[in-house]
Structure formats: structure tokens, C-alpha cells
Design an enzyme around this catalytic site. Structure first.
Site, mmCIF file in Angstrom:
data_model
loop_
_atom_site.group_PDB
_atom_site.id
_atom_site.type_symbol
_atom_site.label_atom_id
_atom_site.label_comp_id
_atom_site.label_asym_id
_atom_site.label_seq_id
_atom_site.Cartn_x
_atom_site.Cartn_y
_atom_site.Cartn_z
ATOM 1 N N GLY A 145 6.498 9.156 0.684
ATOM 2 C CA GLY A 145 7.753 8.433 0.879
ATOM 3 C C GLY A 145 7.537 7.055 1.478
ATOM 4 N N LYS B 160 10.227 2.028 -2.715
ATOM 5 C CA LYS B 160 11.001 2.351 -3.924
ATOM 6 C C LYS B 160 12.265 1.495 -4.023
ATOM 7 C CE LYS B 160 11.130 6.671 -2.559
ATOM 8 N NZ LYS B 160 10.200 6.619 -1.436
ATOM 9 N N LYS C 39 12.889 -1.475 -2.912
ATOM 10 C CA LYS C 39 12.582 -2.845 -3.319
ATOM 11 C C LYS C 39 12.292 -2.914 -4.826
ATOM 12 C CE LYS C 39 9.505 -6.590 -3.314
ATOM 13 N NZ LYS C 39 8.498 -7.477 -2.814
ATOM 14 N N ALA D 172 16.880 9.956 2.676
ATOM 15 C CA ALA D 172 16.205 8.765 2.151
ATOM 16 C C ALA D 172 16.645 7.521 2.914
ATOM 17 C CB ALA D 172 16.549 8.592 0.669
ATOM 18 N N GLY D 173 15.757 6.550 2.980
ATOM 19 C CA GLY D 173 16.103 5.232 3.519
ATOM 20 C C GLY D 173 15.409 4.209 2.661
ATOM 21 N N HIS D 174 16.163 3.522 1.814
ATOM 22 C CA HIS D 174 15.577 2.567 0.868
ATOM 23 C C HIS D 174 15.972 1.149 1.264
ATOM 24 C CE1 HIS D 174 15.258 5.894 -2.445
ATOM 25 N NE2 HIS D 174 14.593 6.185 -1.349
ATOM 26 N N THR D 175 14.973 0.324 1.513
ATOM 27 C CA THR D 175 15.220 -1.025 2.027
ATOM 28 C C THR D 175 15.109 -2.065 0.919
ATOM 29 O OG1 THR D 175 14.049 -0.237 3.984
ATOM 30 C CG2 THR D 175 14.546 -2.599 3.896
ATOM 31 N N THR E 284 14.561 15.138 8.864
ATOM 32 C CA THR E 284 15.384 13.993 9.272
ATOM 33 C C THR E 284 16.673 14.467 9.945
ATOM 34 O OG1 THR E 284 16.470 13.976 7.120
ATOM 35 C CG2 THR E 284 14.527 12.557 7.365
ATOM 36 N N GLN F 120 12.326 10.230 -1.570
ATOM 37 C CA GLN F 120 11.157 10.972 -1.084
ATOM 38 C C GLN F 120 9.968 10.707 -2.024
ATOM 39 O OE1 GLN F 120 14.352 13.077 -1.109
ATOM 40 N NE2 GLN F 120 14.526 11.778 0.685
ATOM 41 N N GLY G 9 14.082 5.787 12.374
ATOM 42 C CA GLY G 9 13.439 4.848 13.294
ATOM 43 C C GLY G 9 12.121 5.364 13.861
ATOM 44 N N VAL H 278 3.979 -8.166 -2.727
ATOM 45 C CA VAL H 278 3.162 -8.785 -1.674
ATOM 46 C C VAL H 278 3.995 -9.201 -0.460
ATOM 47 C CG1 VAL H 278 1.305 -9.554 -3.213
ATOM 48 C CG2 VAL H 278 3.304 -11.031 -2.872
HETATM 49 P P1 GDP Z 1 11.381 3.433 0.244
HETATM 50 O O1 GDP Z 1 11.906 4.587 1.028
HETATM 51 O O2 GDP Z 1 10.298 3.835 -0.686
HETATM 52 O O3 GDP Z 1 12.463 2.639 -0.447
HETATM 53 O O4 GDP Z 1 10.698 2.460 1.313
HETATM 54 P P2 GDP Z 1 11.321 2.002 2.737
HETATM 55 O O5 GDP Z 1 12.386 1.020 2.498
HETATM 56 O O6 GDP Z 1 11.616 3.189 3.570
HETATM 57 O O7 GDP Z 1 10.034 1.351 3.396
HETATM 58 C C1 GDP Z 1 9.371 0.276 2.811
HETATM 59 C C2 GDP Z 1 9.334 -0.889 3.815
HETATM 60 O O8 GDP Z 1 8.373 -1.820 3.407
HETATM 61 C C3 GDP Z 1 10.644 -1.637 3.896
HETATM 62 O O9 GDP Z 1 10.795 -2.138 5.203
HETATM 63 C C4 GDP Z 1 10.450 -2.784 2.902
HETATM 64 O O10 GDP Z 1 11.232 -3.927 3.225
HETATM 65 C C5 GDP Z 1 8.980 -3.075 3.104
HETATM 66 N N1 GDP Z 1 8.263 -3.576 1.923
HETATM 67 C C6 GDP Z 1 8.391 -3.219 0.621
HETATM 68 N N2 GDP Z 1 7.447 -3.827 -0.137
HETATM 69 C C7 GDP Z 1 6.703 -4.565 0.718
HETATM 70 C C8 GDP Z 1 5.551 -5.394 0.553
HETATM 71 O O11 GDP Z 1 5.004 -5.557 -0.543
HETATM 72 N N3 GDP Z 1 5.047 -5.982 1.683
HETATM 73 C C9 GDP Z 1 5.603 -5.799 2.912
HETATM 74 N N4 GDP Z 1 5.037 -6.415 3.943
HETATM 75 N N5 GDP Z 1 6.676 -5.031 3.100
HETATM 76 C C10 GDP Z 1 7.212 -4.411 2.012
HETATM 77 P P1 IMO Z 2 12.417 7.927 1.269
HETATM 78 O O1 IMO Z 2 13.290 8.132 0.045
HETATM 79 C C1 IMO Z 2 9.677 9.644 4.151
HETATM 80 C C2 IMO Z 2 10.343 13.823 5.295
HETATM 81 C C3 IMO Z 2 10.805 14.116 6.713
HETATM 82 C C4 IMO Z 2 10.164 15.481 6.914
HETATM 83 C C5 IMO Z 2 10.295 16.132 5.537
HETATM 84 C C6 IMO Z 2 11.502 17.062 5.412
HETATM 85 O O2 IMO Z 2 12.926 6.893 2.192
HETATM 86 O O3 IMO Z 2 10.993 7.730 0.864
HETATM 87 P P2 IMO Z 2 14.125 16.627 5.221
HETATM 88 O O4 IMO Z 2 15.055 15.916 6.152
HETATM 89 O O5 IMO Z 2 14.070 16.058 3.845
HETATM 90 O O6 IMO Z 2 14.327 18.118 5.219
HETATM 91 O O7 IMO Z 2 12.668 16.404 5.897
HETATM 92 O O8 IMO Z 2 10.420 15.068 4.609
HETATM 93 N N1 IMO Z 2 11.189 12.857 4.546
HETATM 94 C C7 IMO Z 2 10.835 11.613 4.267
HETATM 95 N N2 IMO Z 2 9.735 10.906 4.621
HETATM 96 N N3 IMO Z 2 10.597 9.090 3.356
HETATM 97 C C8 IMO Z 2 11.687 9.790 2.972
HETATM 98 O O9 IMO Z 2 12.569 9.308 2.064
HETATM 99 C C9 IMO Z 2 11.874 11.090 3.467
HETATM 100 N N4 IMO Z 2 12.827 12.035 3.317
HETATM 101 C C10 IMO Z 2 12.384 13.126 3.969
HETATM 102 O O10 IMO Z 2 10.297 13.168 7.614
HETATM 103 O O11 IMO Z 2 8.785 15.344 7.175
HETATM 104 MG MG MG Z 3 12.271 5.141 3.029
#
Ligand code: GDP
Ligand code: IMO
Ligand code: MG
Length: 425
Positions: free
Chosen positions: A11, A15, A17, A38-41, A129, A222, A300, A413
Site C-alpha cells: 500500500g 496510486k 497520484k 485507503a488514503g490516496h494523495t 486502520t 491497498q 498518520g 519523481v
Molecule cells: P496511495 O495510497 O498508493 O495513493 O499512496 P499515499 O497517497 O498513501 O502515499 C504516497 C505518498 O507519496 C503521498 O504523500 C504522495 O504525495 C507521495 N508521492 C507520490 N509519488 C511520489 C514521488 O514520486 N515522489 C515523492 N517524493 N512523493 C511521492
Molecule cells: P492505501 O489504499 C497501507 C493495512 C493496515 C493494516 C491492514 C488491515 O492507502 O494503499 P484494515 O483497516 O484494512 O483492516 O487493516 O492493512 N492497510 C493499509 N496499509 N495502505 C492502505 O491503503 C491500507 N489499508 C489498510 O495498516 O495493517
Molecule cells: Mg495510502
């Protein structure tokens, strides 16, 4: 062109981005599993948007966004998030749809998630979570779940009451606080008018779009190693984040899928408990966490960090059938004099596993086998053309491709929208 995008590691690969980048050429973005765990930034200009349930495509006006039947949706989380999206200035009217078959995460699922986690022995804790995901999926497969379509039925509030009473028995047994059935009925009463405008037969909707030649983009949450079937069970989530989940979670046939993209962070992170062979508890791990901003977008929590693991990436390539990789966070490795790639796990007697074992106990007796490569020690975040990358960075990427298969499609990047290189997709 219908595309499935999945996470290849544990995870947080980036994704959100990559979905934002690919939404340009899609008509509909579909979430097919998971929930507000999920937390997608997405970073646009100087603004950072974090999405949990709503597809990351929502930041592009005029694109349709669908929450498919495979998702478990907490209506309170959803309402909060929709309000937030509107406050950011995006119009939802007519372009946001929830499947009537989508199961709901109810307040008692959240309470059970926390109570079950608290009751687990130290070495069995999952580090969930706390968003109620496990209990909501348990209700779905146990055939006593509540679907979005149920809100339209006249006995909806009666069922809420009966389920709270039932859940209280389990909460009591776990030594947790019980919920007040009257309060729950009061809480869920306004849900009906709030959700109604979005409830759709999304199967029909998606097939009508397909008939008209629209492009669908499936947004995985995930990742492969958190998959209930393919991940590090029981330290996993409760859904199928792998490519097959896109079909079962949306009602679109595998025949309709044209390409599968895996998002691959160029090192490894994990949040929550469970095995992580290349985890670093040293300065290098701390450096990855700080440079990569590796703190959970949902909870966090600091993410555990380690070197790139080619064993899991190869496994992800196989179980998902990944055609193209979207490789992310190259820039985070810019300062390292040496970068390492794990190619296997060596047992004490010398035997090397090059595939991921189902029995997690095996990993306790193994050490990662590393290939070391020279770092590039120069900034890559301003680079816009693959050819302009430092030779050592290209060598690192090429070695990974050699080990894991698949082609490079996208390279990221930096966090911002512009820091995305299209390679050959
Ligand atoms: P997701 O759950 O797969 O959508 O990913 P998250 O949003 O939880 O975590 C990815 C983090 O990396 C976020 O803070 C994005 O802004 C950051 N990010 C994504 N691509 C890049 C990259 O190529 N370089 C850097 N430095 N940060 C990135
Ligand atoms: P994104 O989409 C990273 C992890 C939790 C825990 C396990 C089970 O942002 O990539 P749950 O609440 O789903 O029953 O927790 O899965 N987990 C993640 N780790 N990114 C995620 O989502 C996650 N969603 C769940 O930390 O270990
Ligand atoms: Mg995430």
C-alpha cells in the site's frame, strides 16, 4: 481502453497520484474494493488532496466516479468526504455514483474492529486502520451485511436496531462498550435522503458506458501483499486488492480489461503489523521515512521503511498480470550512495527462497539477500524526460525490470502532478 491499476507492495505506493495522471484519458474512474482504510494523495499546485472512499478521479471535472459493489462504504465517512470535495470546488452533480449492491460499514463494525484488535494477543495484532473493514466484509460473506440498496426498504431502521442488539452481544463478550440501539436508529435516519441521490445500478451504468466506447479506469486500494488471498495472511486487509478484484468488485468482465498497471514504490514501506523482510530499523530506514514523508495518509502512523524487495514485486507481477509499472518515488533515493535490491530470502542452512512463502514462520529464519548498486547522488525531481535521468538511476530501474518482468509505463519523481514521466504507455 480499460485499465486496472493496483498496488504491488503493502500500500501507499502512490496510486492516488498515478490515478490522477491517468484520469486525463479516462471517462469513468471506479473503486472496486476496500473502504475508508485507503488514503490516496494527490498534489496539485500547492494543494494536497487526500481521498479515502471517493475515487481520485473526482479532481477532474466532468469525469464520472463510481463506488462499485466490491467496496465497503461507511455512509458517514462518505458524506464527510463528499462535503469536503465540494468545499474544494469540485461539482459532484450527476457524476458520482454508488452501487446499490455496495455493502455498508456500520458504526458497530467500527466498534467491533477496534474491540477485536484490542483483544488480539500482541503477536497477532494486525494494526488495522480501525475503519470497520474486517467486520463489514465478515458481515458480507456471512450473508448478514447491509447493502446500500437496503436504505430504500421500509424495514431499514428495524434492521439497524436488530443488528445493534446482535453486535452488542459480541462487543460485550470482547469487554467493549455497547452501542445504544435508539441512538443508532436516530443516527441512521437522515442517511436515507443523504445517500439517495447517488444510489445507482452501477453495473448497468458501466455497461452502458462500455457499449458507447468509454474508457474505464479501475482504482485499486491497498495492495497485493495486503490481499486476503495473496498477502501476508492474517496480516492483511479483508478484500481482494489484486487485479481480479476489479471485475468481481464492479460487474465488468475480465474480457473488457485491456491493460493492468502496477504501482511500485522504488523502495518498500508497510504500515501496520506483519512480516516485512527488507525492513530497516537503522539510519537508512529513517532517511527513507523522512525523505519520503512516510507517514500514513489515513491514520498518520509512521510507515515502516526498507529496501526494494524484488521477490514481492515479481509475485505481484504474476498474480496481477502486470503489463506496465508505474514506478514512484525515485527522488527519495537521490541521496543514497548505495541502493539495495532484495532478490531472495536466505534460510540459515543456505537455502534461498525466491518466491514468497505462504507460511510466514519461514521468514523468521531468513535473511534478505541483497544486490547492491551505486546510487546516483543527484536530484531527479526536476527531470521531465527519461533520457535525462542519471545513468545509475536508469541502471537501478532496469535491474528491477529484469528481475520482476513487465515494462515501465510511468515514472514519478515527486509528489506534484507535473513530476510524472510517461514512458511507453
Ligand atoms: P496511495 O495510497 O498508493 O495513493 O499512496 P499515499 O497517497 O498513501 O502515499 C504516497 C505518498 O507519496 C503521498 O504523500 C504522495 O504525495 C507521495 N508521492 C507520490 N509519488 C511520489 C514521488 O514520486 N515522489 C515523492 N517524493 N512523493 C511521492
Ligand atoms: P492505501 O489504499 C497501507 C493495512 C493496515 C493494516 C491492514 C488491515 O492507502 O494503499 P484494515 O483497516 O484494512 O483492516 O487493516 O492493512 N492497510 C493499509 N496499509 N495502505 C492502505 O491503503 C491500507 N489499508 C489498510 O495498516 O495493517
Ligand atoms: Mg495510502
Amino acid at each position: 481502453m480499460n485499465t486496472v491499476l493496483v498496488g504491488a507492495q503493502w500500500g501507499d505506493e502512490g496510486k492516488g497520484k498515478v490515478i490522477d495522471f491517468l484520469t486525463e484519458e479516462a471517462d469513468v474512474v471506479v473503486r472496486f474494493q476496500g473502504g475508508s482504510n485507503a488514503g490516496h494523495t494527490v498534489v496539485v499546485g500547492d494543494r494536497k488532496y487526500v481521498l479515502h472512499l471517493v475515487p481520485s478521479g473526482i479532481l477532474h471535472d466532468a469525469k464520472h466516479c463510481v463506488i462499485g459493489n466490491g467496496v465497503v462504504m461507511d455512509p458517514f465517512d462518505l458524506m464527510r468526504e463528499l462535503e469536503q470535495v465540494e468545499s474544494w470546488g469540485f461539482d459532484l452533480k450527476g457524476r458520482f455514483h454508488i452501487s446499490e449492491r455496495c455493502h455498508m460499514v456500520m458504526q458497530w463494525h467500527r466498534a467491533l474492529d477496534k474491540a477485536e484488535e484490542a483483544a488480539r494477543a500482541e503477536d497477532r495484532k494486525i494494526g488495522t486502520t480501525g475503519r470497520g473493514i474486517g467486520p463489514a466484509y465478515a458481515a458480507k460473506v456471512g450473508r448478514y451485511g447491509m447493502r446500500v440498496g437496503d436504505i430504500l426498504k421500509s424495514d431499514f431502521l428495524e434492521i439497524v436496531r436488530a443488528q445493534v442488539i446482535e453486535a452488542n452481544r459480541a462487543l460485550r463478550a470482547l469487554g467493549a462498550l455497547e452501542l445504544d440501539p435508539d441512538e443508532m436508529v436516530r443516527l441512521y435516519t437522515p442517511m436515507v435522503p443523504a445517500l439517495m441521490p447517488y444510489v445507482t445500478d452501477t453495473i448497468q451504468f458501466l455497461h452502458d458506458k462500455l457499449d458507447k466506447g468509454a474508457s474505464l479506469l479501475f482504482e485499486g486500494a491497498q495492495a497485493t501483499m495486503l490481499d486476503i488471498d495473496f498477502g501476508t495472511y492474517p496480516f492483511v486487509t479483508s478484500s481482494n486488492p489484486t487485479a481480479g478484484g476489479a471485475c468481481t468488485g464492479s460487474g465488468v468482465s475480465p474480457r473488457a480489461i485491456d491493460r493492468i498497471i502496477g504501482v511500485l514504490k522504488l523502495y518498500t514501506t508497510r504500515v501496520g503489523e506483519g512480516p516485512f523482510p527488507t525492513e530497516l530499523n537503522d539510519e537508512d530506514g529513517e532517511m527513507l521515512r523522512q525523505r519520503g514523508g512516510e507517514f500514513g495518509a489515513t491514520t498518520g502512523r509512521p510507515r515502516r521503511c526498507g529496501w526494494f524487495d524484488a521477490v514481492i514485486a515479481r509475485y505481484a507481477q504474476r498474480v496481477n498480470g502486470i503489463d506496465y509499472w508505474a514506478m514512484t518515488k525515485l527522488d527519495v533515493l537521490d541521496t543514497f550512495p548505495v541502493v539495495k535490491i532484495c532478490t531472495g530470502y536466505r534460510r540459515k542452512d543456505g537455502f534461498v527462497y525466491t518466491t514468497f512463502p505462504a507460511d510466514l514462520d519461514i521468514l523468521k529464519w531468513c535473511e534478505p539477500v541483497y544486490e547492491e548498486m551505486p546510487g546516483w547522488q543527484s536530484t531527479t525531481s526536476h527531470i521531465t524526460k527519461y533520457e535525462d535521468l542519471p545513468a545509475n538511476a536508469k541502471a537501478y530501474i532496469n535491474r528491477i525490470l529484469e528481475l520482476v518482468g513487465g515494462k515501465l509505463g510511468v515514472l514519478s519523481v515527486g509528489p506534484a502532478r507535473e513530476t510524472t514521466l510517461r514512458i511507453n504507455i
